[in-house]
Design an enzyme around this catalytic site. Structure first.
Site, PDB file in Angstrom:
ATOM      1  N   SER A 101      19.091  66.638  29.865  1.00 56.67           N
ATOM      2  CA  SER A 101      19.771  66.695  31.162  1.00 56.67           C
ATOM      3  C   SER A 101      19.168  65.795  32.235  1.00 56.67           C
ATOM      4  O   SER A 101      19.847  65.443  33.199  1.00 56.67           O
ATOM      5  CB  SER A 101      19.782  68.147  31.673  1.00 56.67           C
ATOM      6  OG  SER A 101      18.481  68.692  31.578  1.00 56.67           O
ATOM      7  N   THR A 132      16.675  66.985  22.537  1.00 55.38           N
ATOM      8  CA  THR A 132      16.314  68.126  23.372  1.00 55.38           C
ATOM      9  C   THR A 132      15.910  67.603  24.745  1.00 55.38           C
ATOM     10  O   THR A 132      15.393  66.495  24.875  1.00 55.38           O
ATOM     11  CB  THR A 132      15.159  68.937  22.752  1.00 55.38           C
ATOM     12  OG1 THR A 132      13.983  68.122  22.685  1.00 55.38           O
ATOM     13  CG2 THR A 132      15.527  69.432  21.357  1.00 55.38           C
ATOM     14  N   GLY A 133      16.193  68.409  25.764  1.00 48.57           N
ATOM     15  CA  GLY A 133      15.844  67.992  27.134  1.00 48.57           C
ATOM     16  C   GLY A 133      16.632  66.781  27.574  1.00 48.57           C
ATOM     17  O   GLY A 133      16.069  65.846  28.149  1.00 48.57           O
ATOM     18  N   TYR A 170      -1.734  70.623  28.394  1.00 46.02           N
ATOM     19  CA  TYR A 170      -0.670  69.646  28.126  1.00 46.02           C
ATOM     20  C   TYR A 170      -1.178  68.590  27.141  1.00 46.02           C
ATOM     21  O   TYR A 170      -0.489  68.252  26.170  1.00 46.02           O
ATOM     22  CB  TYR A 170      -0.250  68.995  29.444  1.00 46.02           C
ATOM     23  CG  TYR A 170       0.799  67.914  29.302  1.00 46.02           C
ATOM     24  CD1 TYR A 170       2.127  68.242  29.027  1.00 46.02           C
ATOM     25  CD2 TYR A 170       0.478  66.564  29.448  1.00 46.02           C
ATOM     26  CE1 TYR A 170       3.107  67.250  28.900  1.00 46.02           C
ATOM     27  CE2 TYR A 170       1.438  65.566  29.331  1.00 46.02           C
ATOM     28  CZ  TYR A 170       2.746  65.915  29.056  1.00 46.02           C
ATOM     29  OH  TYR A 170       3.709  64.941  28.921  1.00 46.02           O
ATOM     30  N   SER A 188       2.738  61.897  24.493  1.00 50.42           N
ATOM     31  CA  SER A 188       2.252  61.414  25.789  1.00 50.42           C
ATOM     32  C   SER A 188       0.935  60.697  25.562  1.00 50.42           C
ATOM     33  O   SER A 188       0.163  61.060  24.655  1.00 50.42           O
ATOM     34  CB  SER A 188       2.011  62.588  26.740  1.00 50.42           C
ATOM     35  OG  SER A 188       1.198  62.178  27.815  1.00 50.42           O
ATOM     36  N   GLY A 233      15.693  62.829  33.376  1.00 51.53           N
ATOM     37  CA  GLY A 233      14.535  62.012  33.040  1.00 51.53           C
ATOM     38  C   GLY A 233      14.717  61.174  31.775  1.00 51.53           C
ATOM     39  O   GLY A 233      15.763  60.543  31.560  1.00 51.53           O
ATOM     40  N   ILE A 234      13.693  61.177  30.940  1.00 45.46           N
ATOM     41  CA  ILE A 234      13.682  60.348  29.734  1.00 45.46           C
ATOM     42  C   ILE A 234      14.831  60.736  28.801  1.00 45.46           C
ATOM     43  O   ILE A 234      15.511  59.883  28.226  1.00 45.46           O
ATOM     44  CB  ILE A 234      12.309  60.495  29.022  1.00 45.46           C
ATOM     45  CG1 ILE A 234      11.212  59.848  29.882  1.00 45.46           C
ATOM     46  CG2 ILE A 234      12.351  59.877  27.615  1.00 45.46           C
ATOM     47  CD1 ILE A 234       9.788  60.181  29.438  1.00 45.46           C
ATOM     48  N   GLY A 235      15.060  62.042  28.672  1.00 46.66           N
ATOM     49  CA  GLY A 235      16.120  62.506  27.773  1.00 46.66           C
ATOM     50  C   GLY A 235      17.487  61.999  28.207  1.00 46.66           C
ATOM     51  O   GLY A 235      18.298  61.540  27.384  1.00 46.66           O
TER      52      GLY A 235
HETATM   53  P1  NDP Z   1      11.686  66.033  33.113  1.00 50.95           P
HETATM   54  O1  NDP Z   1      10.896  67.142  33.698  1.00 50.95           O
HETATM   55  O2  NDP Z   1      12.264  64.972  33.977  1.00 50.95           O
HETATM   56  O3  NDP Z   1      12.869  66.622  32.167  1.00 50.95           O
HETATM   57  C1  NDP Z   1      12.544  67.589  31.233  1.00 50.95           C
HETATM   58  C2  NDP Z   1      13.753  67.858  30.372  1.00 50.95           C
HETATM   59  O4  NDP Z   1      13.386  68.821  29.372  1.00 50.95           O
HETATM   60  C3  NDP Z   1      14.915  68.447  31.138  1.00 50.95           C
HETATM   61  O5  NDP Z   1      16.116  68.015  30.530  1.00 50.95           O
HETATM   62  C4  NDP Z   1      14.712  69.952  30.939  1.00 50.95           C
HETATM   63  O6  NDP Z   1      15.910  70.720  31.061  1.00 50.95           O
HETATM   64  C5  NDP Z   1      14.257  69.961  29.491  1.00 50.95           C
HETATM   65  N1  NDP Z   1      13.522  71.156  29.120  1.00 50.95           N
HETATM   66  C6  NDP Z   1      12.375  71.654  29.645  1.00 50.95           C
HETATM   67  N2  NDP Z   1      12.039  72.783  29.031  1.00 50.95           N
HETATM   68  C7  NDP Z   1      12.982  73.023  28.101  1.00 50.95           C
HETATM   69  C8  NDP Z   1      13.189  74.072  27.181  1.00 50.95           C
HETATM   70  N3  NDP Z   1      12.355  75.110  27.077  1.00 50.95           N
HETATM   71  N4  NDP Z   1      14.288  74.013  26.378  1.00 50.95           N
HETATM   72  C9  NDP Z   1      15.168  72.974  26.471  1.00 50.95           C
HETATM   73  N5  NDP Z   1      15.008  71.957  27.339  1.00 50.95           N
HETATM   74  C10 NDP Z   1      13.938  71.994  28.145  1.00 50.95           C
HETATM   75  O7  NDP Z   1      10.697  65.392  32.018  1.00 50.95           O
HETATM   76  P2  NDP Z   1      10.474  63.879  31.546  1.00 50.95           P
HETATM   77  O8  NDP Z   1      11.746  63.215  31.304  1.00 50.95           O
HETATM   78  O9  NDP Z   1       9.453  63.274  32.427  1.00 50.95           O
HETATM   79  O10 NDP Z   1       9.725  64.182  30.155  1.00 50.95           O
HETATM   80  C11 NDP Z   1      10.401  64.175  28.912  1.00 50.95           C
HETATM   81  C12 NDP Z   1       9.332  64.157  27.824  1.00 50.95           C
HETATM   82  O11 NDP Z   1       8.473  63.027  28.020  1.00 50.95           O
HETATM   83  C13 NDP Z   1       8.419  65.384  27.842  1.00 50.95           C
HETATM   84  O12 NDP Z   1       8.136  65.769  26.517  1.00 50.95           O
HETATM   85  C14 NDP Z   1       7.166  64.868  28.526  1.00 50.95           C
HETATM   86  O13 NDP Z   1       6.037  65.597  28.134  1.00 50.95           O
HETATM   87  C15 NDP Z   1       7.125  63.445  28.028  1.00 50.95           C
HETATM   88  N6  NDP Z   1       6.345  62.538  28.848  1.00 50.95           N
HETATM   89  C16 NDP Z   1       6.682  62.289  30.155  1.00 50.95           C
HETATM   90  C17 NDP Z   1       5.910  61.396  30.889  1.00 50.95           C
HETATM   91  C18 NDP Z   1       6.192  61.093  32.313  1.00 50.95           C
HETATM   92  O14 NDP Z   1       5.353  60.390  32.949  1.00 50.95           O
HETATM   93  N7  NDP Z   1       7.301  61.518  32.887  1.00 50.95           N
HETATM   94  C19 NDP Z   1       4.732  60.729  30.312  1.00 50.95           C
HETATM   95  C20 NDP Z   1       4.494  61.074  28.943  1.00 50.95           C
HETATM   96  C21 NDP Z   1       5.275  61.929  28.242  1.00 50.95           C
HETATM   97  P3  NDP Z   1      16.432  71.257  32.530  1.00 50.95           P
HETATM   98  O15 NDP Z   1      16.994  70.045  33.232  1.00 50.95           O
HETATM   99  O16 NDP Z   1      17.441  72.265  32.209  1.00 50.95           O
HETATM  100  O17 NDP Z   1      15.223  71.795  33.227  1.00 50.95           O
END
Ligand code: NDP
Length: 233
Positions: free
Chosen positions: A10, A7-8, A142, A129, A12-14
């Site tokens: 598109s 999930t997610g 959060y 996190s 960042g980490i995903g």
């Molecule tokens: P980003 O904001 O860079 O990316 C978020 C991703 O999640 C995007 O692909 C977005 O899709 C998708 N997304 C958000 N909401 C939904 C939804 N309702 N349904 C489906 N997809 C969704 O986040 P990060 O890569 O930074 O974070 C990824 C995970 O890592 C999260 O769970 C975050 O809490 C966790 N995390 C991040 C940290 C950080 O420092 N970055 C630290 C600790 C944990 P779209 O592109 O369409 O918006």
């Protein structure tokens, strides 16, 4: 060819995890909320299949996952954050955080379970996190969602272990993604200075830990810190 659903995926980490598993020759499927352009570009780059699906909608998640081949590895990465005082967060904002960060996992797990139970094996990886363990000021909601992710990870590891399904989480510290775009360069540098490894993390750092956990057959119920030593508990 094993199949991972994230999930997610598109951004960042995903997106880094999509690339990591695709590089190993896996079939990769992912969902995203809105960013169709980024998803399309990633699919063209990696061969992964991207689908628009809001993880907070259990029916949509079920429909999507039932249309896919059985999932061997599920990565619950989609998450949103909210920065603000507890006195200012609205009930709707509070509920949205829990709907995406926690109920999203409930929905995906229930959707992949029938195939995993039938196979007698499976791997579920949640992206938690550091703030779920130590708490972040001005990110109470959060932090609470990520504390819930940790508890869910441990409970599911106990519940699903006898069925051959492992459940673990990674717990990133400060990672360079759009989620942290609100931080100033000075704030980011201060966090890097506080980190024993001397830098903030990259999405690839977290993707590597996810890959490692997916390959670790006797590890379950663990929350693996991926934070360069920023928090050592
Ligand atoms: P980003 O904001 O860079 O990316 C978020 C991703 O999640 C995007 O692909 C977005 O899709 C998708 N997304 C958000 N909401 C939904 C939804 N309702 N349904 C489906 N997809 C969704 O986040 P990060 O890569 O930074 O974070 C990824 C995970 O890592 C999260 O769970 C975050 O809490 C966790 N995390 C991040 C940290 C950080 O420092 N970055 C630290 C600790 C944990 P779209 O592109 O369409 O918006």
């Amino acid at each position: 060819m094993p199949h991972v659903f994230l999930t997610g995926g598109s951004r960042g980490i995903g997106a880094a995890a999509v690339r990591r598993f695709a590089r190993e020759g896996w079939r990769v499927s992912f969902c995203y909320e809105n960013n169709a352009a980024a998803a399309r570009a990633l699919s063209a780059e990696t061969g992964a299949d991207g689908f628009r699906c809001d993880v907070s909608d259990p029916a949509a998640v079920k429909t999507l996952i039932s249309s896919l081949p059985p999932v061997e590895v599920l990565i619950n990465n989609a998450g949103i954050s909210h920065v603000g005082l507890i006195s200012q967060i609205t009930p709707a904002q509070w509920d949205r955080l829990f709907a995406v960060n926690v109920r999203g996992i409930y929905s995906t797990v229930r959707a992949v379970l029938p195939a995993m139970l039938e196979a007698g094996s499976g791997c579920i990886l949640n992206v938690s996190s550091m703030w779920g363990q130590v708490g972040a000021s001005c990110e109470a909601a959060y932090s609470a969602t990520k504390g819930a992710v940790d508890a869910l990870t441990k409970a599911l590891a106990k519940e699903l272990g006898p069925s051959g399904i492992r459940v673990n989480a990674v717990s990133p510290g400060m990672i360079d993604t759009e989620m942290n775009a609100h931080l100033s360069a000075e704030d980011v540098q201060a966090l890097a200075d506080e980190t024993p490894l001397g830098r903030i993390g990259t999405p690839e750092d977290v993707a590597e830990a996810l890959w490692m956990l997916s390959r670790s057959p006797f590890v379950t119920g663990q929350i693996l810190a991926v934070n360069g030593g920023l928090s050592i508990t």
